[in-house]
Design an enzyme around this catalytic site. Structure first.
Site, PDB file in Angstrom:
ATOM      1  CG  HIS A  30      -1.913  -1.140   1.200  1.00  8.91           C
ATOM      2  ND1 HIS A  30      -3.096  -1.082   0.500  1.00  8.91           N
ATOM      3  CD2 HIS A  30      -1.864  -2.371   1.762  1.00  8.91           C
ATOM      4  CE1 HIS A  30      -3.752  -2.233   0.644  1.00  8.91           C
ATOM      5  NE2 HIS A  30      -3.020  -3.029   1.404  1.00  8.91           N
ATOM      6  CG  LEU A  31       3.445   2.131  -2.951  1.00  6.26           C
ATOM      7  CD1 LEU A  31       3.941   2.273  -4.394  1.00  6.26           C
ATOM      8  CD2 LEU A  31       4.625   2.181  -1.987  1.00  6.26           C
ATOM      9  CG  ASP A  37      -5.823  -5.854  -0.033  1.00  2.00           C
ATOM     10  OD1 ASP A  37      -6.200  -6.905   0.471  1.00  2.00           O
ATOM     11  OD2 ASP A  37      -5.091  -5.037   0.557  1.00  2.00           O
ATOM     12  CG  ASP A  58      -1.583  -6.254   3.880  1.00  2.00           C
ATOM     13  OD1 ASP A  58      -1.822  -5.205   3.239  1.00  2.00           O
ATOM     14  OD2 ASP A  58      -2.409  -6.795   4.629  1.00  2.00           O
TER      15      ASP A  58
HETATM   16 ZN   LIG Z   1      -6.185  -7.164   2.421  1.00  3.88          ZN
END
Ligand SMILES: [Zn+2]
Length: 445
Positions: free
Chosen positions: A64-65, A156, A309
């Site tokens: 996640h950026l 996600d 993640d």
């Molecule tokens: Zn997830």
């Protein structure tokens, strides 16, 4: 050619490859030009790598950026600096940004920001549904055909819980060999969930997140993938029962791949007892039996890869009561050390296995060329040098991204990234992140 380091060659001497052999590496023009012992290269910058493990650049299929939209948590620049610090040369950026990465325009913006930053290859993941709302398919074909060449699609953070939408998405991506990466969480079974459902959640008075909420979605989705003949990838598998379902699906010939996070390989739900929100994550930390099953599944190939993640949050999202705190942990900077501590020290994986599950196979699942190749003459110079004999007590100085929500602060972990090479040039050197404008800056210590 990297704009920051024109025409610079590097001679790395005495590195140990994943299979235990020793070699020098000459890096020239973005490639490993030569391997072998006793290479001499006049004018090349010398790096002594005796005692260091040379691994192919790590590839994270689940990062996640936060950019665009949540730049107080992370940016593409800071997130890829965290990646480089952890030995990564490529990351797949999750789509739950603002705006959501559900159009060609947004994924191309993410791609461009990654190219400009220069610390790692950034491959955008496209959303499965518009706005992650779970109602209509996003522009999957347009994202695939865009300059970002999206091949991995995921909502996600949210589960694609509608079985008809999931079926249509699986069917759609077959045309360009795409894959749907599912965050497997049956929403109705996890309303208000705060931690793993079990004896401990009852004792702590926190709403439980039952294993069946993950397992039932995985079971449904492997059957859908089989029915339409498409590729499914399961994000952050966290329970022993999920492992059983995936093992069954693979034995049946279903094209399913799966990932486990470093934290689910090392940490257990017991940590929640202190109500320290650094341990709050989704899916939640599980039991020690689950951890053992996940380690065994990674060792026997039921689980294909490790993915971080990496989920950065500002301090105020974690410095609050457990119920109000955000889910997620940063993980890029510590991933290799946590894998080392959890499955290498136990003898379940060797370093060749680590190269497979953290570099080769994630690149293959994401259809990413130029990464994940064994270190050999002619290969792209995407690799990391790791000191496996080092130990470090993790502090905020080890975290190169914006956020400090690491569950490993004050914990001692094995190993240390000494250098990372991306496109033939160092992003980390002598354990320090390379600052492309101002030389190097301190990292760690
Ligand atoms: Zn997830």
């Amino acid at each position: 050619m990297n704009q920051h380091f024109p025409n610079q060659r590097f001679l790395i001497s005495g590195a140990t490859l994943a299979d235990g052999t020793h070699t020098d590496l000459l890096v020239d023009d973005g490639r490993i030009a030569e391997t072998g012992s006793g290479i001499s290269a006049r004018g090349a910058e010398q790096i002594d790598a005796h005692g260091l493990l040379a691994l192919p650049g790590l590839v994270d299929l689940h990062t996640h950026l936060r950019e665009p939209g949540f730049e107080t948590s992370e940016t593409i620049l800071t997130g890829t600096r965290a990646a480089a610090a952890g030995g990564f040369t490529a990351v797949f950026a999750m789509a739950n940004t603002s705006p959501v990465a559900d159009t060609a325009g947004v994924v191309e913006q993410v791609l461009t920001l990654g190219e400009t930053a220069g610390y790692a290859t950034v491959r955008p993941i496209g959303a499965v549904t518009r706005g992650l709302a779970g109602e209509q398919l996003a522009e999957l074909g347009a994202m695939a055909a865009s300059r970002a060449q999206v091949r991995v699609f995921s909502d996600d953070g949210m589960c694609v819980s509608d079985p008809l939408l999931m079926r249509r998405a699986l069917e759609y991506v077959k045309a360009f060999d795409g894959v749907i990466a599912q965050h497997a969480q049956e929403p109705r079974l996890t309303v208000g969930a705060q931690m793993n459902e079990g004896t401990l959640s009852g004792e702590l008075g926190l709403a439980g997140w039952p294993a069946v909420a993950e397992e039932s979605i995985i079971a449904r989705d492997v059957l859908l993938a089989e029915h339409v003949g498409s590729r499914l990838h399961v994000c952050h598998v966290s329970t022993a029962g999920s492992v059983d379902v995936i093992r069954w699906a693979k034995a049946r010939g279903i094209t399913v791949t799966a990932e486990v996070t470093p934290h689910h390989l090392l940490l257990t739900e017991d940590l929640v007892a202190g109500y320290d929100a650094r341990y709050k994550v989704n899916p939640p930390l599980r039991s020690s039996e689950d951890v053992q099953a996940l380690r065994e599944a990674l060792a026997d190939g039921t689980i294909d890869i490790v993915a971080t993640d990496h989920a950065p949050h500002p301090a105020e999202a974690k410095d609050c009561e457990w119920d109000a705190a955000a889910n997620g942990m940063v993980g890029l900077e510590t991933a290799l050390s946590v894998v080392h501590a959890s499955v290498v020290e136990s003898g379940q994986l060797n370093w060749s296995d680590v190269a497979r599950v953290m570099s080769h196979t994630p690149a293959a699942i994401g259809s990413l060329s130029g990464h994940g190749e064994p270190i050999a003459a002619g290969a792209p110079a995407e690799f990391t040098l790791y000191d496996p004999s080092a130990t470090r007590r993790i502090s905020t100085a080890d975290l190169a991204g914006k956020a400090t929500n690491s569950p490993y602060l004050d914990r001692t972990l094995p190993g240390r990234i000494v250098a990372t090479f991306h496109r033939g040039h160092p992003t980390v050197l002598d354990g320090n992140l390379v600052d492309f404008q101002n030389g190097t800056e301190a990292l760690g210590g």
